[in-house]
Design a protein around this motif. Structure first.
Motif, short mmCIF file in Angstrom:
data_model
loop_
_atom_site.label_atom_id
_atom_site.label_comp_id
_atom_site.label_asym_id
_atom_site.label_seq_id
_atom_site.Cartn_x
_atom_site.Cartn_y
_atom_site.Cartn_z
N LEU A 164 0.82 -1.22 0.00
CA LEU A 164 0.00 0.00 0.00
C LEU A 164 0.86 1.27 0.00
O LEU A 164 0.75 2.11 0.90
CB LEU A 164 -0.95 0.00 1.20
CG LEU A 164 -1.92 -1.18 1.29
CD1 LEU A 164 -2.64 -1.16 2.63
CD2 LEU A 164 -2.91 -1.18 0.13
N PRO A 165 1.70 1.45 -0.99
CA PRO A 165 2.65 2.57 -0.98
C PRO A 165 1.99 3.95 -0.95
O PRO A 165 2.47 4.83 -0.23
CB PRO A 165 3.47 2.36 -2.25
CG PRO A 165 2.63 1.51 -3.13
CD PRO A 165 1.82 0.64 -2.22
N GLU A 166 0.91 4.14 -1.68
CA GLU A 166 0.25 5.46 -1.68
C GLU A 166 -0.33 5.77 -0.31
O GLU A 166 -0.22 6.90 0.18
CB GLU A 166 -0.83 5.52 -2.77
CG GLU A 166 -0.28 5.48 -4.19
CD GLU A 166 0.71 6.61 -4.46
OE1 GLU A 166 0.48 7.75 -4.00
OE2 GLU A 166 1.73 6.33 -5.11
N GLU A 167 -0.93 4.75 0.31
CA GLU A 167 -1.52 4.95 1.63
C GLU A 167 -0.43 5.24 2.67
O GLU A 167 -0.59 6.12 3.52
CB GLU A 167 -2.32 3.71 2.03
CG GLU A 167 -3.58 3.49 1.21
CD GLU A 167 -3.35 2.82 -0.14
OE1 GLU A 167 -2.19 2.66 -0.57
OE2 GLU A 167 -4.35 2.44 -0.78
N VAL A 168 0.69 4.52 2.56
CA VAL A 168 1.80 4.74 3.50
C VAL A 168 2.36 6.15 3.31
O VAL A 168 2.64 6.85 4.29
CB VAL A 168 2.89 3.67 3.32
CG1 VAL A 168 4.14 4.01 4.10
CG2 VAL A 168 2.35 2.30 3.73
N ARG A 169 2.52 6.59 2.06
CA ARG A 169 3.03 7.95 1.81
C ARG A 169 2.10 8.99 2.41
O ARG A 169 2.54 9.97 3.01
CB ARG A 169 3.18 8.18 0.30
CG ARG A 169 4.43 7.61 -0.27
CD ARG A 169 4.64 8.07 -1.73
NE ARG A 169 5.52 7.15 -2.39
CZ ARG A 169 5.15 6.07 -3.06
NH1 ARG A 169 3.88 5.79 -3.21
NH2 ARG A 169 6.04 5.28 -3.61
N LEU A 170 0.80 8.79 2.24
CA LEU A 170 -0.18 9.73 2.77
C LEU A 170 -0.09 9.79 4.30
O LEU A 170 -0.05 10.87 4.88
CB LEU A 170 -1.60 9.33 2.34
CG LEU A 170 -2.73 10.20 2.86
CD1 LEU A 170 -2.61 11.63 2.30
CD2 LEU A 170 -4.08 9.61 2.49
N LEU A 171 -0.05 8.66 4.95
CA LEU A 171 0.05 8.63 6.41
C LEU A 171 1.36 9.25 6.90
O LEU A 171 1.37 9.98 7.89
CB LEU A 171 -0.07 7.19 6.93
CG LEU A 171 -1.45 6.56 6.80
CD1 LEU A 171 -1.40 5.08 7.15
CD2 LEU A 171 -2.46 7.29 7.69
N ARG A 172 2.45 8.96 6.20
CA ARG A 172 3.75 9.54 6.59
C ARG A 172 3.74 11.07 6.43
O ARG A 172 4.31 11.76 7.25
CB ARG A 172 4.88 8.93 5.75
CG ARG A 172 5.22 7.53 6.18
CD ARG A 172 6.30 6.94 5.28
NE ARG A 172 6.88 5.80 5.94
CZ ARG A 172 8.09 5.78 6.47
NH1 ARG A 172 8.88 6.81 6.38
NH2 ARG A 172 8.53 4.72 7.08
#
Length: 186
Positions: A172-180
């Motif tokens: 889930l790279p996009e989700e992880v980027r958003l959370l970070r």
């Protein structure tokens, strides 16, 4: 064979009389590793893994490593069958020549990758170098899996690989980027 068919478990005989098993569950206790092979072909008693890829023909080391990992798992399963088969010829040899090492099961010499996008089937030889690289990659993957927190998503040009990656639903790279970004981390 249609790419969708390789994801349905089953066994059939080809027009040439070869046995093909699709979506075969493989595992290795030694590596440790588990997964599914798209196709295992049996030709004259030799098992050959065949991996289907959506993309176009290319020299993708990761594809070769995946295929080689399937061969290593299959070899371990075959070796296990040899040890428990009670081969009378082997017992006779061992009785007459107790110091003789029992014969090891045959190694799988190669497999195939079928690139659906270019409709090409490529033979991949399981060299000692590829086998070693495959074991190294598995060891590295196990280290990453054991981390307390996952590594950050790929960035830059490497991120272009994400949409076609089979691990996308887990990573889930996009989700992880958003959370970070919400936490103020890069």
């Amino acid at each position: 064979m249609d790419h969708q068919r390789v994801h349905e478990a089953g066994t059939h005989t080809t027009a040439a009389g070869e046995l093909e098993t699709t979506r075969l569950y493989l595992y290795s206790e030694a590596l440790p590793l588990a997964g599914f092979a798209d196709v295992i072909e049996e030709r004259a008693g030799v098992f050959l893994p065949v991996e289907y890829k959506h993309g176009h023909l290319g020299e993708w080391l990761n594809d070769h490593i995946q295929l080689c990992a399937q061969a290593l798992c299959l070899e371990e399963r075959i070796a296990g069958q040899h040890e428990t088969s009670g081969n009378p010829r082997r017992a006779t040899i061992e009785a007459h020549y107790p110091s003789t090492q029992p014969p090891s099961p045959p190694r799988i010499p190669y497999g195939y990758i079928f690139y659906v996008g270019s409709r090409r089937r490529v033979k991949v030889h399981f060299t000692e170098q590829l086998r070693a690289r495959t074991r190294e990659t598995i060891a590295q993957a196990l280290k990453v899996a054991a981390l307390e927190s996952p590594p950050p998503p790929l960035s830059g040009k490497m991120a272009a690989r994400c949409p076609n990656c089979s691990l996308l639903p887990l990573c889930l790279p996009e989700e992880v980027r958003l959370l970070r970004s919400k936490k103020g981390k890069p």
